[in-house]
Design a protein around this motif. Structure first.
Motif, PDB file in Angstrom:
ATOM      1  N   LEU A  41       0.801  -1.226   0.000  1.00 28.62           N
ATOM      2  CA  LEU A  41       0.000   0.000   0.000  1.00 28.62           C
ATOM      3  C   LEU A  41       0.833   1.275   0.000  1.00 28.62           C
ATOM      4  O   LEU A  41       0.442   2.274  -0.615  1.00 28.62           O
ATOM      5  CB  LEU A  41      -0.934   0.010   1.215  1.00 28.62           C
ATOM      6  N   ASN A  42       1.952   1.259   0.683  1.00 29.66           N
ATOM      7  CA  ASN A  42       2.749   2.473   0.843  1.00 29.66           C
ATOM      8  C   ASN A  42       3.777   2.591  -0.280  1.00 29.66           C
ATOM      9  O   ASN A  42       4.725   1.809  -0.358  1.00 29.66           O
ATOM     10  CB  ASN A  42       3.453   2.457   2.207  1.00 29.66           C
ATOM     11  N   ARG A  43       3.625   3.578  -1.133  1.00 29.65           N
ATOM     12  CA  ARG A  43       4.541   3.749  -2.255  1.00 29.65           C
ATOM     13  C   ARG A  43       5.953   4.118  -1.806  1.00 29.65           C
ATOM     14  O   ARG A  43       6.915   3.904  -2.547  1.00 29.65           O
ATOM     15  CB  ARG A  43       4.005   4.825  -3.207  1.00 29.65           C
ATOM     16  N   ASN A  44       6.074   4.685  -0.619  1.00 31.93           N
ATOM     17  CA  ASN A  44       7.408   4.993  -0.099  1.00 31.93           C
ATOM     18  C   ASN A  44       8.219   3.727   0.181  1.00 31.93           C
ATOM     19  O   ASN A  44       9.438   3.784   0.346  1.00 31.93           O
ATOM     20  CB  ASN A  44       7.297   5.810   1.194  1.00 31.93           C
ATOM     21  N   LEU A  45       7.535   2.591   0.245  1.00 30.65           N
ATOM     22  CA  LEU A  45       8.206   1.322   0.518  1.00 30.65           C
ATOM     23  C   LEU A  45       8.421   0.497  -0.746  1.00 30.65           C
ATOM     24  O   LEU A  45       8.836  -0.652  -0.671  1.00 30.65           O
ATOM     25  CB  LEU A  45       7.382   0.501   1.529  1.00 30.65           C
ATOM     26  N   HIS A  46       8.136   1.104  -1.903  1.00 30.34           N
ATOM     27  CA  HIS A  46       8.321   0.396  -3.174  1.00 30.34           C
ATOM     28  C   HIS A  46       9.764   0.541  -3.654  1.00 30.34           C
ATOM     29  O   HIS A  46      10.060   1.258  -4.608  1.00 30.34           O
ATOM     30  CB  HIS A  46       7.334   0.917  -4.223  1.00 30.34           C
ATOM     31  N   SER A  47      10.659  -0.135  -2.949  1.00 33.15           N
ATOM     32  CA  SER A  47      12.086  -0.140  -3.299  1.00 33.15           C
ATOM     33  C   SER A  47      12.553  -1.588  -3.289  1.00 33.15           C
ATOM     34  O   SER A  47      11.889  -2.457  -2.698  1.00 33.15           O
ATOM     35  CB  SER A  47      12.889   0.688  -2.296  1.00 33.15           C
ATOM     36  N   PRO A  48      13.679  -1.893  -3.943  1.00 33.30           N
ATOM     37  CA  PRO A  48      14.143  -3.285  -3.965  1.00 33.30           C
ATOM     38  C   PRO A  48      14.279  -3.903  -2.575  1.00 33.30           C
ATOM     39  O   PRO A  48      13.869  -5.045  -2.359  1.00 33.30           O
ATOM     40  CB  PRO A  48      15.500  -3.178  -4.670  1.00 33.30           C
ATOM     41  N   MET A  49      14.856  -3.157  -1.619  1.00 37.31           N
ATOM     42  CA  MET A  49      15.043  -3.723  -0.295  1.00 37.31           C
ATOM     43  C   MET A  49      13.726  -4.129   0.335  1.00 37.31           C
ATOM     44  O   MET A  49      13.575  -5.234   0.873  1.00 37.31           O
ATOM     45  CB  MET A  49      15.764  -2.732   0.629  1.00 37.31           C
ATOM     46  N   PHE A  50      12.718  -3.251   0.277  1.00 33.89           N
ATOM     47  CA  PHE A  50      11.434  -3.573   0.887  1.00 33.89           C
ATOM     48  C   PHE A  50      10.680  -4.628   0.085  1.00 33.89           C
ATOM     49  O   PHE A  50       9.852  -5.352   0.637  1.00 33.89           O
ATOM     50  CB  PHE A  50      10.594  -2.309   1.061  1.00 33.89           C
ATOM     51  N   CYS A  51      10.967  -4.736  -1.206  1.00 36.37           N
ATOM     52  CA  CYS A  51      10.387  -5.836  -1.985  1.00 36.37           C
ATOM     53  C   CYS A  51      10.914  -7.175  -1.479  1.00 36.37           C
ATOM     54  O   CYS A  51      10.152  -8.147  -1.341  1.00 36.37           O
ATOM     55  CB  CYS A  51      10.703  -5.670  -3.465  1.00 36.37           C
ATOM     56  N   PHE A  52      12.210  -7.218  -1.190  1.00 37.78           N
ATOM     57  CA  PHE A  52      12.782  -8.448  -0.650  1.00 37.78           C
ATOM     58  C   PHE A  52      12.261  -8.712   0.767  1.00 37.78           C
ATOM     59  O   PHE A  52      12.028  -9.868   1.149  1.00 37.78           O
ATOM     60  CB  PHE A  52      14.308  -8.363  -0.647  1.00 37.78           C
ATOM     61  N   ILE A  53      12.081  -7.649   1.554  1.00 32.39           N
ATOM     62  CA  ILE A  53      11.511  -7.813   2.885  1.00 32.39           C
ATOM     63  C   ILE A  53      10.072  -8.301   2.790  1.00 32.39           C
ATOM     64  O   ILE A  53       9.632  -9.158   3.574  1.00 32.39           O
ATOM     65  CB  ILE A  53      11.592  -6.482   3.666  1.00 32.39           C
ATOM     66  N   CYS A  54       9.332  -7.772   1.816  1.00 30.17           N
ATOM     67  CA  CYS A  54       7.956  -8.228   1.592  1.00 30.17           C
ATOM     68  C   CYS A  54       7.942  -9.706   1.217  1.00 30.17           C
ATOM     69  O   CYS A  54       7.090 -10.471   1.669  1.00 30.17           O
ATOM     70  CB  CYS A  54       7.304  -7.389   0.501  1.00 30.17           C
ATOM     71  N   SER A  55       8.896 -10.119   0.386  1.00 31.13           N
ATOM     72  CA  SER A  55       9.005 -11.534   0.014  1.00 31.13           C
ATOM     73  C   SER A  55       9.301 -12.389   1.242  1.00 31.13           C
ATOM     74  O   SER A  55       8.707 -13.463   1.431  1.00 31.13           O
ATOM     75  CB  SER A  55      10.111 -11.710  -1.026  1.00 31.13           C
ATOM     76  N   LEU A  56      10.207 -11.907   2.091  1.00 32.48           N
ATOM     77  CA  LEU A  56      10.521 -12.625   3.324  1.00 32.48           C
ATOM     78  C   LEU A  56       9.278 -12.757   4.204  1.00 32.48           C
ATOM     79  O   LEU A  56       8.999 -13.834   4.757  1.00 32.48           O
ATOM     80  CB  LEU A  56      11.628 -11.884   4.074  1.00 32.48           C
ATOM     81  N   ALA A  57       8.513 -11.664   4.321  1.00 36.89           N
ATOM     82  CA  ALA A  57       7.279 -11.706   5.115  1.00 36.89           C
ATOM     83  C   ALA A  57       6.261 -12.659   4.502  1.00 36.89           C
ATOM     84  O   ALA A  57       5.516 -13.337   5.215  1.00 36.89           O
ATOM     85  CB  ALA A  57       6.689 -10.302   5.234  1.00 36.89           C
ATOM     86  N   ALA A  58       6.206 -12.728   3.165  1.00 34.91           N
ATOM     87  CA  ALA A  58       5.277 -13.642   2.494  1.00 34.91           C
ATOM     88  C   ALA A  58       5.656 -15.094   2.777  1.00 34.91           C
ATOM     89  O   ALA A  58       4.775 -15.941   3.010  1.00 34.91           O
ATOM     90  CB  ALA A  58       5.274 -13.370   0.990  1.00 34.91           C
ATOM     91  N   PHE A  59       6.951 -15.391   2.769  1.00 35.16           N
ATOM     92  CA  PHE A  59       7.387 -16.752   3.110  1.00 35.16           C
ATOM     93  C   PHE A  59       7.067 -17.063   4.571  1.00 35.16           C
ATOM     94  O   PHE A  59       6.665 -18.185   4.900  1.00 35.16           O
ATOM     95  CB  PHE A  59       8.887 -16.906   2.850  1.00 35.16           C
ATOM     96  N   ASN A  60       7.244 -16.080   5.445  1.00 39.26           N
ATOM     97  CA  ASN A  60       6.883 -16.277   6.850  1.00 39.26           C
ATOM     98  C   ASN A  60       5.380 -16.478   7.006  1.00 39.26           C
ATOM     99  O   ASN A  60       4.933 -17.267   7.850  1.00 39.26           O
ATOM    100  CB  ASN A  60       7.332 -15.073   7.683  1.00 39.26           C
ATOM    101  N   THR A  61       4.592 -15.746   6.215  1.00 35.59           N
ATOM    102  CA  THR A  61       3.141 -15.920   6.245  1.00 35.59           C
ATOM    103  C   THR A  61       2.768 -17.348   5.850  1.00 35.59           C
ATOM    104  O   THR A  61       1.892 -17.981   6.461  1.00 35.59           O
ATOM    105  CB  THR A  61       2.466 -14.928   5.270  1.00 35.59           C
ATOM    106  N   MET A  62       3.440 -17.855   4.821  1.00 40.98           N
ATOM    107  CA  MET A  62       3.201 -19.224   4.373  1.00 40.98           C
ATOM    108  C   MET A  62       3.511 -20.221   5.492  1.00 40.98           C
ATOM    109  O   MET A  62       2.735 -21.160   5.741  1.00 40.98           O
ATOM    110  CB  MET A  62       4.073 -19.516   3.155  1.00 40.98           C
ATOM    111  N   ALA A  63       4.638 -20.015   6.174  1.00 37.12           N
ATOM    112  CA  ALA A  63       5.005 -20.918   7.262  1.00 37.12           C
ATOM    113  C   ALA A  63       3.993 -20.854   8.399  1.00 37.12           C
ATOM    114  O   ALA A  63       3.592 -21.888   8.952  1.00 37.12           O
ATOM    115  CB  ALA A  63       6.399 -20.569   7.777  1.00 37.12           C
TER     116      ALA A  63
END
Length: 303
Positions: A41-63
């Protein structure tokens, strides 16, 4: 414990209440979903680092989701609503094991991608936006997710093979070594660069700007180092369990350590709940977005 021989009964398996698994699973699921939604939702977080953090959170969500569903299945099986050894139940168990393996492989792959991103950010700042474009970031994430999915299926399908188990453990050890080397090298170079900047004449233009920018980048690297440290602490006992299972499957002393398996699983599940707390503590932007979402505020008003 006897100093000569130990029977398996000397170290009974430690049991963890299912309610604890369920509570941790639900809490971590809610936390990681909040991180994913915040980044989206937050465009200020649309950077490569936060994309990777989002991916990490998605994997944690799956677990978290997988472990919560597995706990519910155990509860239903205990009250006679499911067959513990039924064919459909066994197939579903294999699916959940695959998702858990995918979550692990994805988490450590995300940490590796984040470490590389931080290295480029700090030491190739002028070329960073040319190197880490959003298109390239999406490609990296796509490769991570596809590779993790295929690897997880193979791991669960052939887990009885010692070769697969060795590959699983080797991936963990090699990845840890690579990430540790990157962070160590990063902080050592940053220290050298900081001394060089400090030695420049005070009138040099941009000196303080470079110090401020590099300090911000290093704070980001420190946050990710803390995240990685939590990952190592929470997952290492489980992999030590696997190593002992391969090296000394019949040794009574090894069996004593393996009797703590459910505690190791608690640590693994807890890791998914720890990460979002670190995000919130270290990132003001994420804290702001969390508050906006939880309070149902109009987050779009912020530029």
């Amino acid at each position: 414990m006897s100093t000569t021989t130990v029977n398996q009964t000397d170290c009974p398996e430690v049991k963890v209440p299912l309610t604890l698994f369920f509570t941790i699973g639900v809490v971590s699921l809610a936390e990681n979903l909040l991180v994913v939604v915040s980044v989206l939702l937050n465009r200020n977080l649309h950077s490569p680092m936060f994309c990777f953090i989002c991916s990490l959170a998605a994997f944690n969500t799956m677990a978290s989701l997988t472990k919560t569903l597995e706990t519910l299945m155990i509860v239903f099986a205990n009250v006679g609503q499911l067959e513990k050894k039924g064919s459909s139940e066994m197939n579903l168990d294999d699916v959940m094991d695959s998702l858990l393996c995918m979550s692990f492989v994805g988490s450590i792959s995300s940490f590796l991608a984040i470490a590389v991103d931080r290295y480029i950010t700090i030491f190739h700042a002028l070329r960073y936006h040319n190197i880490m474009t959003m298109r390239r970031t999406k490609t990296i994430l796509g490769v991570i997710w596809i590779t993790c999915g295929v690897s997880a299926v193979l791991m669960v399908r052939f887990f009885q093979s010692k070769f697969i188990m060795i590959c699983f453990v080797a991936f963990f050890v090699v990845s840890l070594a690579m990430i540790c080397f990157l962070y160590f090298y990063m902080f050592m170079l940053a220290r050298i660069h900081a001394r060089k900047i400090a030695a420049l004449p005070s009138s040099s233009g941009g000196k303080f700007g470079r110090q401020r920018w590099r300090g911000s980048s290093m704070r980001g690297a420190l946050t990710l180092t803390i995240l990685f440290g939590a990952f190592v602490v929470c997952w290492t006992p489980f992999f030590l369990h696997l190593i002992l299972l391969m090296v000394c499957p019949m040794n009574p002393y090894c069996e004593c350590y393996r009797s703590l398996f459910q505690l190791h699983v608690v640590l693994m599940v807890s890791h998914a709940a720890i990460d979002p707390a670190i995000y919130a503590f270290r990132s003001a932007e994420l804290r702001h977005t969390f508050r906006k979402i939880l309070l149902c505020s109009d987050w779009k008003q912020r530029s």
